[in-house]
Structure formats: structure tokens, C-alpha cells
Design a protein around this motif. Structure first.
Motif, mmCIF file in Angstrom:
data_model
loop_
_atom_site.group_PDB
_atom_site.id
_atom_site.type_symbol
_atom_site.label_atom_id
_atom_site.label_comp_id
_atom_site.label_asym_id
_atom_site.label_seq_id
_atom_site.Cartn_x
_atom_site.Cartn_y
_atom_site.Cartn_z
ATOM 1 N N UNK A 156 0.831 -1.207 0.000
ATOM 2 C CA UNK A 156 0.000 0.000 0.000
ATOM 3 C C UNK A 156 0.866 1.258 0.000
ATOM 4 N N UNK A 157 1.950 1.231 0.767
ATOM 5 C CA UNK A 157 2.870 2.390 0.785
ATOM 6 C C UNK A 157 3.339 2.701 -0.637
ATOM 7 N N UNK A 158 3.785 1.666 -1.347
ATOM 8 C CA UNK A 158 4.299 1.870 -2.702
ATOM 9 C C UNK A 158 3.204 2.334 -3.654
ATOM 10 N N UNK A 159 2.039 1.686 -3.579
ATOM 11 C CA UNK A 159 0.964 1.980 -4.525
ATOM 12 C C UNK A 159 0.232 3.277 -4.199
ATOM 13 N N UNK A 160 0.029 3.573 -2.920
ATOM 14 C CA UNK A 160 -0.636 4.825 -2.540
ATOM 15 C C UNK A 160 0.200 6.039 -2.928
ATOM 16 N N UNK A 161 1.504 5.977 -2.609
ATOM 17 C CA UNK A 161 2.358 7.166 -2.740
ATOM 18 C C UNK A 161 2.934 7.340 -4.130
ATOM 19 N N UNK A 162 3.194 6.240 -4.828
ATOM 20 C CA UNK A 162 3.913 6.259 -6.106
ATOM 21 C C UNK A 162 5.312 6.850 -5.951
ATOM 22 N N UNK A 163 5.809 6.920 -4.721
ATOM 23 C CA UNK A 163 7.145 7.461 -4.476
ATOM 24 C C UNK A 163 8.214 6.453 -4.889
ATOM 25 N N UNK A 164 9.382 6.966 -5.239
ATOM 26 C CA UNK A 164 10.531 6.115 -5.510
ATOM 27 C C UNK A 164 11.255 5.830 -4.191
ATOM 28 N N UNK A 165 11.708 4.598 -4.040
ATOM 29 C CA UNK A 165 12.474 4.225 -2.855
ATOM 30 C C UNK A 165 13.841 3.708 -3.293
ATOM 31 N N UNK A 166 14.800 3.771 -2.381
ATOM 32 C CA UNK A 166 16.151 3.316 -2.680
ATOM 33 C C UNK A 166 16.366 1.856 -2.328
ATOM 34 N N UNK A 167 17.582 1.398 -2.537
ATOM 35 C CA UNK A 167 17.871 -0.022 -2.333
ATOM 36 C C UNK A 167 17.807 -0.432 -0.866
ATOM 37 N N UNK A 168 18.166 0.455 0.049
ATOM 38 C CA UNK A 168 18.101 0.104 1.468
ATOM 39 C C UNK A 168 16.670 -0.183 1.877
ATOM 40 N N UNK A 169 15.746 0.681 1.453
ATOM 41 C CA UNK A 169 14.330 0.495 1.743
ATOM 42 C C UNK A 169 13.815 -0.770 1.047
ATOM 43 N N UNK A 170 14.184 -0.946 -0.219
ATOM 44 C CA UNK A 170 13.715 -2.107 -0.982
ATOM 45 C C UNK A 170 14.187 -3.415 -0.354
ATOM 46 N N UNK A 171 15.419 -3.439 0.138
ATOM 47 C CA UNK A 171 15.941 -4.639 0.786
ATOM 48 C C UNK A 171 15.221 -4.895 2.109
ATOM 49 N N UNK A 172 14.949 -3.842 2.846
ATOM 50 C CA UNK A 172 14.304 -3.994 4.152
ATOM 51 C C UNK A 172 12.901 -4.586 4.029
ATOM 52 N N UNK A 173 12.159 -4.209 2.992
ATOM 53 C CA UNK A 173 10.787 -4.706 2.867
ATOM 54 C C UNK A 173 10.702 -6.001 2.050
ATOM 55 N N UNK A 174 11.837 -6.447 1.487
ATOM 56 C CA UNK A 174 11.846 -7.696 0.745
ATOM 57 C C UNK A 174 11.576 -7.558 -0.739
ATOM 58 N N UNK A 175 11.622 -6.339 -1.255
ATOM 59 C CA UNK A 175 11.415 -6.152 -2.686
ATOM 60 C C UNK A 175 12.615 -6.643 -3.486
ATOM 61 N N UNK A 176 13.815 -6.584 -2.887
ATOM 62 C CA UNK A 176 15.001 -7.168 -3.501
ATOM 63 C C UNK A 176 15.633 -8.156 -2.527
ATOM 64 N N UNK A 177 16.421 -9.077 -3.065
ATOM 65 C CA UNK A 177 17.046 -10.120 -2.252
ATOM 66 C C UNK A 177 18.488 -9.812 -1.887
ATOM 67 N N UNK A 178 19.155 -9.040 -2.724
ATOM 68 C CA UNK A 178 20.562 -8.733 -2.465
ATOM 69 C C UNK A 178 20.896 -7.396 -3.105
#
Length: 259
Positions: A156-178
Motif C-alpha cells: 500500500x505504501x508503494x501503490x498509494x504514494x507512487x514514491x521512488x524508494x532506494x535499495x536500502x528500503x527495498x531490501x528492508x521490505x523484501x522487494x530485492x534479495x541482495x
């Protein structure tokens, strides 16, 4: 091999690489590119030499999403939503898939990355799911995959805001693995894909089907039984045990059956 529709496909060392190659538009996907991706995936699935597939982008970006100027063609009633068809073909690919992400991974780019089994990103990459900037609804299949990856609240955070996030945030929420230092991403991917290519494809394909079924809340008993029969009929176990006892790398011969 080059592809006139803005995609390149190469095979080397057991790894098939599909490169989104439209750097002047940050690799935004045209209707023809969405249409072409499943065709390339079918060819790689049928190639017994291919053990793993990498999806990446040219020119320092992964994919900036669908080409806004072609949204009407991408979502045509007579063809269905082309991005969803490409996403589902990628998710159903029988061998391990790895999204290798630099720069922008936005909208349809996140749709493609989420459809891969794993996601490796370079430091400095940027991620966003941006339909709220356009007043459109993200495809149901893509939304489902994002929720499974990051959970309802982060989705919901990603879809509601449409904001761009960095790799640290993406790794923390599980959007990336490494996340890898920018200069070391390709070496790390080469190392990891070589490891995958050396492992049992039977184990990998069985694991993929079982894990995906579990994530979707589907029963797995029939799938497990079918794979146990495949194990009994194949030679990977004998080769794996022999290689372990002889202290040598295994040479697995099983290739994905047509299911």
C-alpha cells in the motif's frame, strides 16, 4: 542475438540473458516489446543448454515501465493486457529467473522484477510503482505478486504514494534479495548464476513449483507426488551422491520435461 523490438537475448555458460534495450527511454517497454518477451522466454525454456535466465536492462537502467505513449496499445481488449501476459509468462518460466537491476525500476519494471524468482540490485537503484500518478489501476496479478513479496502494508505504501524508494528500503521490505556495490553487480551475478547452473535443475524446478503453490495458498500434495516420481525416474540423485563421495562437482543430466 539482437532483436529489432528493443530486446536482446544471449546464451552463454548455461545462462540465458534477456536485455531490455531501449536506453534512450530508460528501457520503457513498447507494446511490441511486451508482446515479444513471452516469445523469447518460450525459446529459452525449450533450450536444454539454458539452466537459468537473467532479465536486465541496457544503459544503466532496468526498466522505466510501460511506454506511456502506447498505453492504449498495451491494454487492448482484443489481446488482453500485454504487460500482464508478459509478466505471467516470466512467472511461469520453469527454470530459475533473476532480475538484475540498475538505475530505475518503475511501474511495469517492478512488474517484471516481481515476476522473477530473485532480484539483485546495484546500490543506487530506484524502485517505484506509479499508477497513482496516472489514475490507473495496477494489474491484479502484479499487485498480488508485490503483496506476496513485501506484505500488504508495504504494498500500500508503494501503490498509494507512487514514491521512488532506494535499495536500502527495498531490501528492508523484501522487494530485492541482495544489494551489491554498483561496480560489483555483474561479477556477483556471474558468480551466482554459475552456481545455479551447476545445481540440479530437477530440484530447482520442483522447488519453484512447490514454493509458488504454497505462496498462492494452493494444495501441494499432487505436485510433490509428481516430483517424487520424477526423482525416482531420473539420475540426478545417483550423480549427486557419487559426486559427493568422489569429492568432485556433480554433472546433472536432468532437463526440464514438457509439462
Amino acid at each position: 542475438m539482437a532483436d529489432e523490438q528493443g530486446l536482446r537475448c544471449d546464451v552463454a555458460g548455461g545462462v540465458g540473458t534477456i536485455t531490455i534495450d531501449r536506453p534512450s527511454k530508460r528501457n520503457a517497454m513498447t507494446a511490441e516489446m511486451w508482446r515479444r518477451l513471452p516469445v523469447l522466454l518460450d525459446a529459452l525454456a525449450a533450450d536444454a543448454s539454458v539452466r537459468v535466465v537473467v532479465l536486465t536492462g541496457a544503459g544503466g537502467d532496468f526498466c522505466a515501465g510501460a511506454d506511456i505513449g502506447e498505453l492504449g496499445d498495451i491494454d487492448r481488449p482484443d489481446e488482453g493486457h500485454l504487460s500482464t501476459r508478459a509478466e505471467e509468462a516470466l512467472a511461469a518460466f520453469p527454470k530459475p529467473t533473476l532480475a538484475v537491476i540498475e538505475g530505475f525500476c518503475v511501474g511495469g519494471g517492478c512488474q517484471l522484477a516481481a515476476a522473477c524468482d530473485l532480484r539483485f540490485a546495484a546500490e543506487g537503484a530506484r524502485f517505484g510503482i506509479t499508477p497513482a500518478k496516472l489514475g490507473i489501476v495496477y494489474p491484479a496479478s502484479a499487485t498480488t505478486r508485490v503483496v506476496r513479496l513485501v506484505g500488504p502494508s508495504a504494498a500500500k505504501y508503494l501503490l498509494f504514494s507512487a514514491d521512488l524508494i532506494g535499495t536500502e528500503h527495498a531490501l528492508r521490505i523484501g522487494l530485492v534479495d541482495e544489494v551489491v556495490a554498483a561496480g560489483g553487480l555483474h561479477a556477483r551475478v556471474a558468480e551466482f548464476t554459475a552456481t545455479l547452473a551447476s545445481r540440479s535443475l530437477l530440484t530447482q524446478q520442483a522447488t519453484k513449483e512447490i514454493v509458488d503453490a504454497l505462496a498462492a495458498g494452493e494444495p501441494i500434495e499432487g505436485t510433490v507426488r509428481a516430483w517424487l516420481e520424477e526423482v525416482a525416474a531420473g539420475g540426478d540423485v545417483a550423480e549427486g551422491v557419487a559426486a559427493f563421495l568422489e569429492r568432485r562437482p556433480p554433472s546433472f543430466s536432468w532437463t526440464a520435461p514438457r509439462r
